[in-house]
Enzyme design. Structure first.
Site, PDB file in Angstrom:
ATOM      1  N   GLN A  64      44.478  46.607 -31.951  1.00 21.72           N
ATOM      2  CA  GLN A  64      45.615  45.711 -32.932  1.00 21.72           C
ATOM      3  C   GLN A  64      44.571  44.290 -33.362  1.00 21.72           C
ATOM      4  OE1 GLN A  64      48.370  45.593 -33.926  1.00 21.72           O
ATOM      5  NE2 GLN A  64      48.917  47.538 -33.360  1.00 21.72           N
ATOM      6  N   SER A  65      43.351  44.355 -33.546  1.00 23.32           N
ATOM      7  CA  SER A  65      42.558  43.269 -34.166  1.00 23.32           C
ATOM      8  C   SER A  65      43.007  42.830 -35.483  1.00 23.32           C
ATOM      9  CB  SER A  65      41.306  43.920 -34.291  1.00 23.32           C
ATOM     10  OG  SER A  65      40.420  43.045 -35.157  1.00 23.32           O
ATOM     11  N   ASN A  66      43.090  41.721 -35.433  1.00 24.78           N
ATOM     12  CA  ASN A  66      43.573  40.704 -36.712  1.00 24.78           C
ATOM     13  C   ASN A  66      42.437  40.645 -37.508  1.00 24.78           C
ATOM     14  OD1 ASN A  66      46.298  40.114 -35.899  1.00 24.78           O
ATOM     15  ND2 ASN A  66      45.017  39.146 -34.322  1.00 24.78           N
TER      16      ASN A  66
END
Ligand SMILES: Cc1ncc(COP(=O)(O)O)c(C=O)c1O
Length: 321
Positions: A64-66
């Site tokens: 879920q990396s931004n």
């Protein structure tokens, strides 16, 4: 590409609840690709990519990396392809975590996704990007790697040296600043930019990835690297490196009840969304420390990340709001 300067807003309702004069720096509103702090950092990496004539951007991060989502958006705007390596950094995640939120956005932007089995091996993850880059070269592409490990120059921190200078032109002074400290480039850039601008406001880094002792070593190292990159003496004193790890448990990318409560409370009182991995933890610390902040003027630095909320819907379903 960032929409700058970002607004500085007062959070009157939540501030009144907590007994302080609370403000927010809206770096969730940096514009492109749902914004966030990583846009300011990527301006510098992708500026380098453009200068090198790159055709493909490679980046690694948590599922879920931004950071990777922001890189894909900026690469798309520049007409470059994007290769994203998603690391298994959070145990026991749901199907939504693997498919919704930032992952959905990565897919919509047409990024090529790869998986990496280890979430704690920064050097290994970077090396694997090097292998993918090599394959791309054989196809005539010009790859550019956005590195993760702390042995690489802290290029992204330059975006936060500028952000600190932006804050100093916005006409408000604060007694305390709270910001998430992960790779530490945001934290280091801010500290460096403020001190270079002659501003002594305490910066409280909130640990989201490592406990305070090990994060302090990382911040110190990255500050030294940043001073070297800027060809300036490091103006930040060791005692200036403030870190708080009370909201870190149960670990990176996992929420305690107090983090969920901080996210729900901010949404209810201000209509402002925080994220489960970074800003929710920063607000949880600010709330936990509110007795010490009574009567002070406090800046909560919002670094974005809200798309991840949709990957964590299951975790909120069990939260009694
Ligand atoms: C929303 C958000 N806030 C804060 C951070 C932490 O920033 P840094 O890695 O510069 O410490 C990140 C990093 O991924 C992020 O995505």
């Amino acid at each position: 590409m960032g929409h700058l300067p970002t607004p500085l807003e007062q959070l009157k309702n939540l501030g009144a609840n907590l007994g302080c004069d609370l403000w927010v720096k809206r770096d969730d509103c940096t514009g492109i690709g749902f914004g966030g702090n990583k846009i300011r950092q990527l301006e510098f990496y992708l500026g380098k990519a453009v200068a090198e004539g790159a055709t493909q951007v490679l980046i690694t991060g948590a599922i879920q990396s931004n950071f990777v989502r922001a890189a894909a958006a900026m690469a798309a705007r520049l007409g470059m392809g994007c290769h994203i390596q998603l690391e298994e950094r959070v145990p026991g995640v749901s199907a939504l975590y693997r498919s919704n939120g930032n992952v959905l956005l990565d897919q919509l932007m047409g990024a090529t996704l790869y998986s990496y089995p280890d979430g704690e091996d920064e050097a290994g993850a970077d090396a694997r990007l090097g292998e993918i880059a090599q394959q791309l070269r054989t196809r005539g592409e010009i790859p550019f790697i956005v590195p993760l490990a702390a042995d690489q120059p802290p290029t992204g921190a330059l975006g936060y040296v500028d952000a600190a200078q932006e804050l100093l032109t916005q006409g408000e002074e604060f007694d305390e600043i709270f910001v998430a400290s992960g790779s530490a480039l945001t934290h280091c850039g801010l500290l460096m930019g403020l001190r270079l601008g002659g501003d002594k406001t305490p910066v409280n880094g909130v640990c989201v990835r490592r406990e305070a002792g090990s994060q302090a070593r990382r911040v110190q190292q990255r500050l030294d690297d940043l001073a070297q990159l800027l060809s300036l003496p490091n103006p930040v004193e060791t005692k200036d490196i403030g870190l708080d790890d009370i909201a870190l448990a149960p670990g990176y990318g996992q929420m305690s009840a107090s983090t969920k409560e901080a996210i729900a409370r901010t949404a209810k009182t201000e209509g402002l969304f925080l994220d489960p991995v970074y800003t929710g933890k920063v607000m949880a610390v600010l709330i936990a420390r509110s007795n010490q902040l009574r009567g002070k003027k406090v800046l909560f630095w919002h670094t974005g990340g809200q798309p991840a909320l949709f990957g964590y819907a299951d975790a909120f379903a069990s939260h009694d709001t």
